[in-house]
Design a protein around this motif. Structure first.
Motif, PDB file in Angstrom:
ATOM      1  N   ALA A 164       0.873  -1.184   0.000  1.00  7.85           N
ATOM      2  CA  ALA A 164       0.000   0.000   0.000  1.00  7.85           C
ATOM      3  C   ALA A 164       0.901   1.222   0.000  1.00  7.85           C
ATOM      4  O   ALA A 164       1.956   1.234   0.638  1.00  7.85           O
ATOM      5  CB  ALA A 164      -0.903  -0.005   1.221  1.00  7.85           C
ATOM      6  N   TYR A 165       0.521   2.246  -0.732  1.00 10.93           N
ATOM      7  CA  TYR A 165       1.317   3.466  -0.794  1.00 10.93           C
ATOM      8  C   TYR A 165       0.694   4.486   0.141  1.00 10.93           C
ATOM      9  O   TYR A 165      -0.440   4.932  -0.070  1.00 10.93           O
ATOM     10  CB  TYR A 165       1.386   4.005  -2.221  1.00 10.93           C
ATOM     11  N   LEU A 166       1.429   4.825   1.196  1.00 12.23           N
ATOM     12  CA  LEU A 166       0.946   5.746   2.228  1.00 12.23           C
ATOM     13  C   LEU A 166       1.768   7.026   2.151  1.00 12.23           C
ATOM     14  O   LEU A 166       2.896   7.078   2.620  1.00 12.23           O
ATOM     15  CB  LEU A 166       1.079   5.090   3.609  1.00 12.23           C
ATOM     16  N   TYR A 167       1.209   8.053   1.547  1.00 11.04           N
ATOM     17  CA  TYR A 167       1.912   9.319   1.369  1.00 11.04           C
ATOM     18  C   TYR A 167       1.298  10.377   2.276  1.00 11.04           C
ATOM     19  O   TYR A 167       0.100  10.672   2.185  1.00 11.04           O
ATOM     20  CB  TYR A 167       1.827   9.777  -0.086  1.00 11.04           C
ATOM     21  N   ALA A 184       4.129  -1.842   3.901  1.00  9.91           N
ATOM     22  CA  ALA A 184       3.609  -0.745   3.082  1.00  9.91           C
ATOM     23  C   ALA A 184       4.752   0.128   2.585  1.00  9.91           C
ATOM     24  O   ALA A 184       5.844   0.121   3.137  1.00  9.91           O
ATOM     25  CB  ALA A 184       2.626   0.096   3.898  1.00  9.91           C
ATOM     26  N   ILE A 185       4.490   0.868   1.542  1.00 16.22           N
ATOM     27  CA  ILE A 185       5.439   1.849   1.031  1.00 16.22           C
ATOM     28  C   ILE A 185       5.053   3.175   1.672  1.00 16.22           C
ATOM     29  O   ILE A 185       3.948   3.684   1.449  1.00 16.22           O
ATOM     30  CB  ILE A 185       5.357   1.949  -0.501  1.00 16.22           C
ATOM     31  N   THR A 186       5.940   3.694   2.511  1.00 21.20           N
ATOM     32  CA  THR A 186       5.587   4.878   3.291  1.00 21.20           C
ATOM     33  C   THR A 186       6.428   6.072   2.911  1.00 21.20           C
ATOM     34  O   THR A 186       7.591   5.959   2.540  1.00 21.20           O
ATOM     35  CB  THR A 186       5.732   4.598   4.795  1.00 21.20           C
ATOM     36  N   ASN A 187       5.823   7.242   3.029  1.00 18.10           N
ATOM     37  CA  ASN A 187       6.487   8.504   2.788  1.00 18.10           C
ATOM     38  C   ASN A 187       5.840   9.556   3.675  1.00 18.10           C
ATOM     39  O   ASN A 187       4.629   9.797   3.552  1.00 18.10           O
ATOM     40  CB  ASN A 187       6.348   8.893   1.305  1.00 18.10           C
TER      41      ASN A 187
END
Length: 191
Positions: A164-167, A184-187
């Motif tokens: 999941a992309y969490l921006y 998750a892919i976090t930023n």
């Protein structure tokens, strides 16, 4: 209250009509095919779409508060700005759906499949002390995009967040296990 019945809606749908701005409050449209239907800006409060095929349908800015969409198929559907307060989307197929700007308050996403859905900047409303959280228990959020949001009154316990992309997501007002965010892919995440 809605003046049309299920048969009226199906006849109009088969004729290629749209339901934009229609008052369909309380209508039961369960277990039918309404793929690619346009319900944008419609009043669908307390309506039922249980196990209905709504692939690629348009619910932009529709009022789906207290609606039951359990088991419905909403792949690649548009729910931008939709009011999903107290809506039941349990076991719903929302793969690739667009939920940006939707209102989420006590919304039930239990066991829903939101793989690849876009949930950008929704309007999260924390329920009062006696109302349930927006619940993602058992939901598949794999590859889902959450952007620039603070999930208020939401529980993602037991949800799958693989890739999941969490921006710019602030989870400080959510219920979750920190381990869930590891895949998750976090930023710019606030925990």
């Amino acid at each position: 209250m809605c003046q049309m019945n299920k048969s009226d809606v199906l006849k109009r749908y088969e004729a290629g009509d749209f339901f934009k701005n229609e008052n369909l409050e309380g209508i039961d449209l369960s277990r039918v095919n309404l793929a690619k239907a346009d319900f944008s800006e419609a009043n669908l409060q307390f309506s039922e779409f249980k196990d209905t095929n709504l692939n690629e349908s348009n619910f932009n800015y529709a009022d789906l508060s207290n609606a039951d969409l359990s088991g419905a198929i909403l792949k690649n559907a548009f729910l931008v700005g939709a009011n999903l307060t107290n809506a039941n989307l349990e076991r719903t197929d929302l793969r690739g759906a667009f939920l940006s700007g939707s209102t989420l308050c006590s919304t039930n996403f239990r066991d829903a499949d939101l793989k690849g859905a876009i949930i950008g900047s929704p309007n999260w409303i924390a329920p009062d002390a006696f109302s349930p959280y927006t619940d993602f228990k058992g939901a598949n959020l794999e590859g889902t995009i959450f952007g620039e949001t603070t999930p208020r009154g939401a529980s993602i316990l037991g949800a799958k967040l693989t890739s999941a992309y969490l921006y710019e997501v602030n989870f400080s007002e959510s219920v979750y296990h920190p381990q869930q965010l590891e895949e998750a892919i976090t930023n710019k995440i606030v925990r």
